[in-house]
Design an enzyme around this catalytic site. Structure first.
Site, PDB file in Angstrom:
ATOM      1  N   ASP A 192      -2.967   5.250  -0.303  1.00 10.22           N
ATOM      2  CA  ASP A 192      -2.622   4.758   1.031  1.00 10.22           C
ATOM      3  C   ASP A 192      -3.831   4.727   1.952  1.00 10.22           C
ATOM      4  OD1 ASP A 192      -0.359   4.241   3.096  1.00 10.22           O
ATOM      5  OD2 ASP A 192      -1.503   5.885   3.988  1.00 10.22           O
ATOM      6  N   GLU A 246      -4.528   0.537  -1.132  1.00 11.02           N
ATOM      7  CA  GLU A 246      -4.075  -0.187   0.049  1.00 11.02           C
ATOM      8  C   GLU A 246      -5.276  -0.352   0.965  1.00 11.02           C
ATOM      9  OE1 GLU A 246      -0.844   0.100   3.677  1.00 11.02           O
ATOM     10  OE2 GLU A 246      -2.075   1.822   3.141  1.00 11.02           O
TER      11      GLU A 246
END
Length: 544
Positions: free
Chosen positions: A213, A277
């Site tokens: 993330d 990401e």
């Protein structure tokens, strides 16, 4: 119409990593299935529905964070990387989930958040205690300016300065999101080692991969240089964050060195999938840097479609063109992209991209389009049902970003509402308690049970598209050639080892004249006729 098809060859399977071209199903655990009646989904609920997930024809699941957390940002504020939050269950529940997933042939990937932790993490408690402890530099601390103001002009994604004063250390700490999410100092080798140990913990429990993330947020300019102002580009600015070019507060080139350590650890465990990401205005060069060669990550998660206000043929062609079949001769081979139309942060795509009257046809079109793309594809839970974005009133909002920026920021809660399993039961079969977010009548009417008995449903169509992608190597592994945008008509060809599939899509509400190559065999058709492509129609053919 769906034709009979042939399976991909065993030789392809032997020489191709499992994740290459994979279809991955994202599960947001709070909203998937509640097994104990407290209104919040949990790991046992996921395990109970894995047979359904496997029936879709996906290769893997991605589970959003379920770690110990005070839930300031609903799991993306991690207080313990090595344990399950009690609201989701226990480590034994996770182990049972992994075992069942593997029995069903599903790989398991999980979210790891390495840019920040919760302010309730023990590491942060030790770091803020004083300026002499073992973890003094595990987070990003800076003295105030002489006038008491923050160290520089960096802004947080969720609004306001990226700095909060801490009375214990008499310093500011950095946070790129909520103040409850202090920035880890990933430049520190000890921090990197601790994060790698967290990966190892889950790899030892059988995890097959990781989504990393906000990876480009994990490092910053150590000189803390101010960010320059961003030029006007016509887009709305709802937060101070939007007024800056984030060239110093994120995207530091040393992230690549950390990426290589992550990849090396995962390589020790075999064919493990890693996807970064990477958001922001200059994301694609970073995505390519993080995935270049054999010693970095498998893939990077594209934002090209997640926040696009409209789906156009030109947008698709431009997005695909960023990932050529081969990089320049003087650069390393790049990893495959990963594509998604929606996720836990981005609104339901059919609500963003088309009017209500066209949504059934549009959902079929986009399922076919996503299954046609070169790279890995991600489906967010409920996308296979054609779920729509829910409108959550202010007094029921849970999303801290939406609350802070109301009403100019679209609430993430609208895409996080619970899965409707059975429209005939209490709360659509999601829970026996009060759900943490409400279910809408519109989405309850699209329940799994209702669509299972309808052979023409979006659910069955999605299964058919994923089956074709799996069965035809051209769709799963092939090159993508001759992508063209002719107004609203999008066409391209997927090819692999002598197999070729021509794909055509009408991305408009008006009929388009189009004829498939003469002698073609139709593999899948959504609304197409001999006269052309009706509004929001898709066509796959195998040239004769």
């Amino acid at each position: 119409m769906i034709s009979q098809t042939v399976s991909s060859s065993s030789s392809d399977a032997r020489r191709t990593p499992w994740w290459r071209g994979a279809a991955i199903y994202q599960i947001y655990p709070r909203s998937f299935l509640d097994s104990n009646g407290d209104g919040v989904g949990d790991l046992s609920g996921i395990t109970a529905r894995l047979d359904y997930v496997a029936s879709l024809g996906v290769d893997a699941i991605w589970i959003s964070p379920f770690f110990t957390s005070p839930m300031a940002d609903y799991g993306y504020d991690v207080a313990d990387y090595r344990d399950v939050d009690p609201i989701f269950g226990t480590l034994a529940d996770f182990d049972a989930l992994v075992e069942k997933a593997h029995d069903l042939g599903l790989k398991v990937t999980i979210d790891m958040v390495f840019a920040h932790t919760s302010d309730k993490h023990d590491w942060f408690a030790q770091s803020r205690a004083d300026k002499t402890g073992d973890k003094v530099d595990w987070y990003v601390w800076k003295d105030a300016n002489p006038d008491g103001t923050p160290p520089n002009n960096w802004q947080s994604v969720f609004g306001g300065p990226a700095w909060t004063w801490d009375a214990r250390r008499q310093q500011y700490y950095m946070h790129q999101f909520l103040k409850e999410q202090p920035q880890l100092n990933a430049h520190n080798p000890e921090v990197q080692a601790a994060l790698l140990d967290a990966l190892r913990f889950w790899l030892d429990r059988g995890v097959d991969g990781f989504r990393l993330d906000a990876l480009n947020h994990s490092m910053f300019d150590p000189a803390f240089t101010d960010n320059p102002p961003a030029p006007e580009d016509g887009r709305p600015r709802t937060r101070p964050f939007d007024f800056q070019q984030k060239v110093n507060s994120q995207n530091h080139p040393d992230v690549v060195l950390f990426v290589e350590k992550i990849a090396a650890l995962c390589a020790d465990y075999g064919a493990t999938f890693t996807v970064a990401e990477v958001g922001g205005d200059e994301a694609v060069p970073l995505m390519k840097a993080y995935t270049a060669g054999e010693k970095r990550l498998s893939s990077a998660y594209s934002f090209d479609f997640l926040y696009a206000p409209a789906l156009t043929a030109e947008l698709v062609v431009d997005a695909l063109a960023q990932w050529g079949e081969a990089p320049p001769a003087d650069s390393l081979p790049e990893g495959w992209p990963s594509w998604a139309f929606e996720n836990h942060d981005a609104p339901r795509h059919i609500s963003r991209w088309v009017g209500e009257e066209h949504r059934p046809a549009f959902a079929r079109l986009t399922a076919a389009l996503l299954a046609s793309l070169r790279g890995n594809i991600f489906l967010y839970q409920g996308q296979e049902l054609g779920l729509e974005q829910d409108d959550i009133p202010f007094h029921l909002l849970k999303d801290p970003e939406a609350i802070a920026n109301w009403p100019l920021t679209l609430s993430r809660d609208g895409v996080r509402t619970p899965m409707p399993w059975d429209g005939e039961h209490f709360h659509a079969g999601f829970t026996q308690g009060e759900p943490w977010l409400p279910l809408s009548p519109t989405n309850i009417a699209k329940s799994v049970a209702g669509q299972e008995v309808d052979p023409d449903s979006q659910l069955h169509w999605t299964r058919a598209m994923l089956a074709l992608r799996e069965q035809y190597p051209a769709l799963k592994l092939g090159v993508l050639e001759d992508a063209q945008a002719d107004g609203a008509l999008l066409t391209f060809t997927r090819s692999h080892e002598g197999q070729s599939i021509a794909c055509a899509f009408n991305l408009s509400g008006e009929a388009i004249a189009y004829k498939a190559p003469k002698g073609s065999t139709v593999l899948a058709v959504s609304g197409a006729t001999d006269a052309g492509l009706p509004p929001y129609a898709a066509l796959w053919v195998q040239p004769g």
